[in-house]
Scaffold this motif. Structure first.
Motif, PDB file in Angstrom:
ATOM      1  N   LYS A  63       0.795  -1.258   0.047  1.00 32.14           N
ATOM      2  CA  LYS A  63      -0.054  -0.077  -0.008  1.00 32.14           C
ATOM      3  C   LYS A  63       0.771   1.201   0.007  1.00 32.14           C
ATOM      4  N   GLU A  64       0.528   2.180  -1.027  1.00 38.77           N
ATOM      5  CA  GLU A  64       1.251   3.236  -1.043  1.00 38.77           C
ATOM      6  C   GLU A  64       0.270   4.382  -0.814  1.00 38.77           C
ATOM      7  N   PHE A  65       0.795   5.488  -0.073  1.00 42.35           N
ATOM      8  CA  PHE A  65       0.042   6.585   0.221  1.00 42.35           C
ATOM      9  C   PHE A  65       0.787   7.810  -0.882  1.00 42.35           C
ATOM     10  N   GLY A  66       0.134   8.415  -1.859  1.00 43.51           N
ATOM     11  CA  GLY A  66       0.769   9.319  -2.527  1.00 43.51           C
ATOM     12  C   GLY A  66       0.390  10.766  -1.911  1.00 43.51           C
ATOM     13  N   THR A  67       1.348  11.683  -1.981  1.00 38.48           N
ATOM     14  CA  THR A  67       1.108  12.976  -1.412  1.00 38.48           C
ATOM     15  C   THR A  67       1.426  13.765  -2.691  1.00 38.48           C
ATOM     16  N   VAL A  68      -0.013  14.440  -3.229  1.00 37.61           N
ATOM     17  CA  VAL A  68      -0.039  15.129  -4.466  1.00 37.61           C
ATOM     18  C   VAL A  68       0.568  16.601  -4.022  1.00 37.61           C
ATOM     19  N   ASP A  69       0.316  17.338  -2.989  1.00 38.68           N
ATOM     20  CA  ASP A  69       0.313  18.491  -3.170  1.00 38.68           C
ATOM     21  C   ASP A  69       1.688  19.129  -2.846  1.00 38.68           C
ATOM     22  N   ASN A  70       2.763  18.415  -2.504  1.00 39.29           N
ATOM     23  CA  ASN A  70       4.063  19.056  -2.290  1.00 39.29           C
ATOM     24  C   ASN A  70       4.964  18.271  -2.912  1.00 39.29           C
ATOM     25  N   GLY A 114       2.279   0.403   9.952  1.00 37.05           N
ATOM     26  CA  GLY A 114       1.184   0.419   9.087  1.00 37.05           C
ATOM     27  C   GLY A 114       0.283  -0.581   9.293  1.00 37.05           C
ATOM     28  N   LYS A 115       0.362  -1.070  10.715  1.00 33.43           N
ATOM     29  CA  LYS A 115      -0.801  -1.904  11.191  1.00 33.43           C
ATOM     30  C   LYS A 115      -2.331  -1.550  11.230  1.00 33.43           C
ATOM     31  N   THR A 116      -2.386  -0.208  11.573  1.00 34.85           N
ATOM     32  CA  THR A 116      -3.766   0.359  11.314  1.00 34.85           C
ATOM     33  C   THR A 116      -3.967   0.521   9.831  1.00 34.85           C
ATOM     34  N   THR A 117      -3.333   0.861   9.001  1.00 35.29           N
ATOM     35  CA  THR A 117      -3.538   0.652   7.522  1.00 35.29           C
ATOM     36  C   THR A 117      -3.863  -0.708   7.110  1.00 35.29           C
ATOM     37  N   LEU A 118      -3.261  -1.590   7.577  1.00 39.09           N
ATOM     38  CA  LEU A 118      -3.593  -2.988   7.244  1.00 39.09           C
ATOM     39  C   LEU A 118      -5.022  -3.449   7.597  1.00 39.09           C
ATOM     40  N   LEU A 119      -5.224  -2.980   8.851  1.00 38.37           N
ATOM     41  CA  LEU A 119      -6.612  -3.407   9.387  1.00 38.37           C
ATOM     42  C   LEU A 119      -7.821  -2.596   8.638  1.00 38.37           C
ATOM     43  N   ARG A 120      -7.393  -1.328   8.414  1.00 40.39           N
ATOM     44  CA  ARG A 120      -8.605  -0.682   7.496  1.00 40.39           C
ATOM     45  C   ARG A 120      -8.570  -1.363   6.049  1.00 40.39           C
ATOM     46  N   ILE A 121      -7.774  -1.847   5.526  1.00 43.11           N
ATOM     47  CA  ILE A 121      -7.805  -2.215   4.260  1.00 43.11           C
ATOM     48  C   ILE A 121      -8.665  -3.612   4.146  1.00 43.11           C
ATOM     49  N   ILE A 122      -8.300  -4.437   5.345  1.00 48.74           N
ATOM     50  CA  ILE A 122      -9.189  -5.447   5.491  1.00 48.74           C
ATOM     51  C   ILE A 122     -10.652  -5.220   5.705  1.00 48.74           C
ATOM     52  N   ALA A 123     -10.533  -4.123   6.395  1.00 53.19           N
ATOM     53  CA  ALA A 123     -12.189  -3.655   6.765  1.00 53.19           C
ATOM     54  C   ALA A 123     -12.661  -3.139   5.461  1.00 53.19           C
ATOM     55  N   GLY A 124     -11.981  -3.043   4.502  1.00 55.24           N
ATOM     56  CA  GLY A 124     -12.574  -2.493   3.144  1.00 55.24           C
ATOM     57  C   GLY A 124     -12.845  -1.054   3.362  1.00 55.24           C
ATOM     58  N   LEU A 125     -12.101  -0.386   4.205  1.00 55.23           N
ATOM     59  CA  LEU A 125     -12.326   1.250   4.368  1.00 55.23           C
ATOM     60  C   LEU A 125     -11.268   2.076   3.523  1.00 55.23           C
ATOM     61  N   ILE A 126     -10.335   1.560   3.157  1.00 56.82           N
ATOM     62  CA  ILE A 126      -9.278   2.144   2.054  1.00 56.82           C
ATOM     63  C   ILE A 126      -8.816   1.063   1.141  1.00 56.82           C
ATOM     64  N   PRO A 127      -8.980   1.596  -0.327  1.00 57.12           N
ATOM     65  CA  PRO A 127      -8.513   0.934  -1.235  1.00 57.12           C
ATOM     66  C   PRO A 127      -6.950   0.233  -1.303  1.00 57.12           C
ATOM     67  N   TYR A 128      -7.048  -0.677  -1.968  1.00 54.31           N
ATOM     68  CA  TYR A 128      -5.538  -1.156  -2.146  1.00 54.31           C
ATOM     69  C   TYR A 128      -5.477  -1.620  -3.701  1.00 54.31           C
ATOM     70  N   GLN A 129      -4.170  -1.364  -4.307  1.00 57.55           N
ATOM     71  CA  GLN A 129      -3.824  -1.701  -5.677  1.00 57.55           C
ATOM     72  C   GLN A 129      -3.187  -2.899  -5.992  1.00 57.55           C
ATOM     73  N   GLN A 130      -2.131  -2.991  -4.979  1.00 60.91           N
ATOM     74  CA  GLN A 130      -1.323  -4.220  -5.258  1.00 60.91           C
ATOM     75  C   GLN A 130      -1.335  -5.364  -4.396  1.00 60.91           C
ATOM     76  N   GLY A 131      -1.798  -6.421  -4.795  1.00 59.03           N
ATOM     77  CA  GLY A 131      -1.732  -7.731  -3.772  1.00 59.03           C
ATOM     78  C   GLY A 131      -3.305  -8.151  -3.877  1.00 59.03           C
TER      79      GLY A 131
END
Lengths: 257, 256, 273
Positions: A9-16, A46-63
């Motif tokens: 999971k990658e988080f892009g920061t667009v504005d800077n 990233g443990k919280t991120t992982l949980l939220r991916i499993i919960a379906g709250l944030i999208p993922y592209q790879q895997g």
């Protein structure tokens, strides 16, 4: 069964214009049905991120992330989340909060209230149905959160450092209560924590994660008998695993700038 | 406990008495024959309210503009605020305009509105709406943005649809701020109504005031003003009571 | 595999625009760009409608700018601007003095607070313009009326903020000062004053905004001098462009005065969070 394969999971920061942040890298693990897995790792792993991916709250592209072979594309009725800061609606009373998940899924009022009252009793808050969250202590508020999650009868409970915002005494009481609840009905649980004692006390297996980008360093079996009681903390096996976790975590923290 | 409340009211009464005496003192020393004494004003007020049907007629006409204008600002302002709060890009587009409208006084634009809409009810309604709408929109937006993201996420985790999230999380969560905006907007709408009445003295209370001052009946002039002040305070107190009921659980994030 | 939860909250950053735009442009767009574009778009729409519709009350934006520039060049509004600003400054100064004094007393002494609170509150929520005719009756067509109106507009928000500021000063600081033997006056100047500065300045900023509104509202009603009088005059002449231009002038006064108070605040309260 929860299956995670090669998840990144990658988080892009667009504005800077800085490079994107890789939060998770090539995560690979499985959680069997009715298993209680605790997840521990250094801050920012990233443990919280992982949980939220499993919960379906944030999208993922790879895997791949799948539940019983069905890929995760969003939240679903088989999963329920318990949040670190309780996420209770301050304007609704305890009953209103617990029935929330059921009402959103279209359960009729009478039925949802009945089920809610049942669970309010189970978590030990009988008599508090009409109270507002601000009238409750932290521990009580989290019990409401737990009741709400259990009310929708999920197969899988996803718990994001649920006791992290509580004082130690309340935390220990809730750990014991959670264990008792789990004994009655063994749901599949993924439980994030930053406490080593908690990880070993509650889990069948402990998943140790590395610092960012988070990877699964190791899956550690916890061969302690169930049902677990507070005495288990004195057992040599417990202490050994706990020390092992600490050694690893300390090394990981030291390696970071 | 009882004793302190008595003392409070005693001191408040003392302040009131002091203010009235100052008024009377000022009057006795001034050359200004246009100023009524407190007692004259009170008598005139009594007359107006109980014996002067034209007063109620004027009040009715003036309040028409207030009612319709305020309703318009609510009906337009709240949805705009909800949209700005929820849709990030919409918010960014509206932001500079809201910022400008917040600082810019509406009063200088009144002549333009008159050119456009004439001297009738339409102008009065439009001006009242202009006065109120910015604060309603801004406070609604602040309310929506103030809803804890964790709550929205929680609702999503239970599979709530966008409509459900709106109905069950965003609107209840934003309600206190929306009501604060309604209260502030009401005050502004009343200001607008008064500005309109005093600038376009064609009808309603403005006309009445003009008549009274034309006939040098200063006690009635003051009484009319006092009546409007009382109306404003009553309306705003009702709004505040409503707000307190709705927002008993929330901290104050209001703008304005 | 993409998953799609319900719409993002307003706090998340905007989704990136198409990757066709170069990085710098994209960064600007998501920085301040969108707001600037929105304003420019608004001006263009105004311009467009102004020409197309040819309404008396909607001159094209360029005409308004023209009138505005003309004001600056010819100095036509100079004396009015001067009257307005003098009134503003005097009125604001007076309300600061009154507001800070009453606010400080109400904040420090509960008895004072209890005696005055309902009046301050009523005068705060009540639309201040209602007092304009009263002042007109008392002071007639004079500067005193205008200044009095500004004072009513601005004072009470300062009182309330100052009172709250002083009341909410950390009591342990006051206790500490007492333990070192401070007298009442010293506690006030050394503890209460500096500690309450941030909130007091918030009140002053709000008061400044209200003072500008009081200035223009008062001048529209008691329209014999100042920008308000000009707005009325141009309105009577059906010159909408000039009226809009006057509104712009008032807007600028509002923004500049706010910025000045903000700058002062930043300098004096650098230590605050």
């Amino acid at each position: 069964m929860i299956r995670v394969k090669a998840l990144s999971k990658e988080f892009g920061t667009v504005d800077n214009g800085n490079a994107a942040v890789l939060a998770l890298s090539d995560i690979d693990f499985e959680v069997r049905d009715n298993e209680f897995v605790t997840v521990i790792g250094p801050s920012g792993c990233g443990k919280t991120t992982l949980l939220r991916i499993i919960a379906g709250l944030i999208p993922y592209q790879q895997g791949e992330v799948s539940i019983d072979s069905r890929p995760v594309t969003g939240p679903g009725p088989e999963r329920a989340v318990v949040f670190q800061n309780f996420a209770l609606m301050p304007w609704a009373d305890v009953l209103g909060n617990v029935t929330f998940g059921l009402e959103v899924r279209g359960v009729a009022k009478g039925e949802s209230e009945g089920r809610a009252r049942e669970l309010i009793k189970v978590v030990g808050l009988e008599g508090f149905e009409r109270r507002l969250p601000k009238e409750l202590s932290g521990g009580m508020q989290q019990r409401v959160g737990l009741a709400r999650a259990l009310a929708v009868n999920p197969q899988i409970l996803l718990m994001d450092e649920p006791f992290g915002a509580l004082d130690e005494q309340t935390r220990r009481l809730l750990q014991e209560q959670l264990l008792q609840l789990w004994e009655r009905e063994r749901k599949t649980v993924v439980f994030i924590t930053h406490s080593m004692e908690e990880a070993v006390m509650l889990g069948d297996r402990v998943m140790l994660m590395t610092p960012r980008p988070g990877k699964v360093k190791e899956m550690i079996d916890v061969p302690l008998n169930r049902p677990r009681s507070r005495d288990v903390e004195k057992s040599p096996a417990f202490i050994e695993i706990k020390e092992y976790l600490w050694e690893n975590l300390r090394a990981m923290q030291a390696a970071q700038p | 406990m009882k004793k302190t409340t008595f003392r409070d009211w005693a001191s408040r009464l003392a302040v009131f008495a002091a203010a009235v005496s100052l008024w009377e003192l000022f009057l006795s020393h001034s050359q200004n024959f246009l100023l009524p004494t407190f007692s004259h004003t009170a008598i005139a007020l009594f007359n107006l309210v109980f014996q002067e049907p034209r007063f109620w007629e004027a009040l009715y006409i003036s309040n028409q503009a207030l009612l319709v204008g305020y309703a318009a600002s609510v009906v337009i302002g709240i949805p705009m605020g909800l949209l700005a709060g929820r849709v990030h890009n919409m918010d960014r587009i509206l932001n500079p305009y809201l910022g400008v409208l917040l600082v810019m006084p509406v009063a200088p634009l009144i002549p333009v509105v008159i050119i456009a809409l004439g001297l009738g009810l339409a102008s009065r309604v439009f001006i009242v709406m202009l006065f109120a709408i910015v604060f309603i929109t801004i406070n609604t937006r602040a309310g929506v943005r103030g809803v804890e993201p964790a709550l929205i996420e929680m609702a999503q985790s239970f599979g709530a649809s966008e409509a459900q999230i709106w109905r069950r999380i965003i609107v209840p969560g934003a309600l206190p701020a929306i009501f604060a905006g309604l209260r502030i907007g009401l005050g502004r709408a009343i200001t607008g109504m008064v500005m309109v009445e005093l600038l376009l003295v064609a009808s309603g209370l403005g006309r009445l005031l003009l008549e009274f001052s034309g006939r040098m009946q200063s006690d009635f002039v003051f009484a009319t003003l006092l009546a409007v002040i009382i109306e404003a305070l009553v309306l705003l107190s009702i709004m505040q009571a409503l707000e307190r009921k709705v927002a008993s659980w929330a901290p104050d994030i209001s703008v304005g | 595999m993409r998953s799609m939860p319900a719409a993002e909250t307003a706090t998340k950053t905007a989704a990136p625009k198409t990757s066709l735009l170069p990085g710098a442009l994209r960064r600007w767009l998501t920085g301040y760009g969108l707001e600037v574009v929105a304003l420019i778009a608004g001006a263009l729409v105004w311009e467009g409608f102004g020409w197309m519709l040819g309404l008396q009350w909607l001159p094209p934006f360029s005409r308004v700018l023209e009138a505005f520039v003309q004001f600056i060049q010819s100095g036509a509004i100079l004396s009015n601007l001067q009257s307005s600003l003098t009134g503003l400054l005097l009125g604001f100064a007076l309300s600061v003095v009154l507001g800070l004094s009453l606010g400080a007393l109400m904040g420090r002494y509960r008895a004072v607070e209890r005696a005055f609170d309902i009046y301050v509150h009523a005068l705060f929520v009540c639309p201040s313009i209602l007092f304009a005719p009263i002042f007109f009756a008392i002071f007639g067509l004079s500067d005193a009326s205008r200044i009095a109106i500004i004072v009513v507009y601005s004072t009470f928000v300062i009182v309330i903020n100052t009172a709250t500021a002083i009341r909410t000063v950390d009591p342990s600081l006051v206790e500490m000062a007492c333990s070192f033997g401070c007298r009442e006056r010293q506690i006030f100047t050394r503890i209460l004053l500096p500690a309450s500065l941030p909130l007091v300045f918030a009140g002053l900023r709000l008061g400044m905004g209200r003072a500008v509104k009081g200035m223009i509202n008062g001048e529209m009603l008691i329209a014999f001098v100042g920008l308000g009088a000009l707005a009325q005059r141009y309105g009577a002449q059906f010159d909408a462009a000039k009226v809009f231009a006057i509104a712009m002038v008032v807007l600028i006064i509002g923004l500049v005065s706010n910025a000045i108070v903000q700058a002062l605040e930043n300098r004096l309260t650098r230590w605050a969070g």
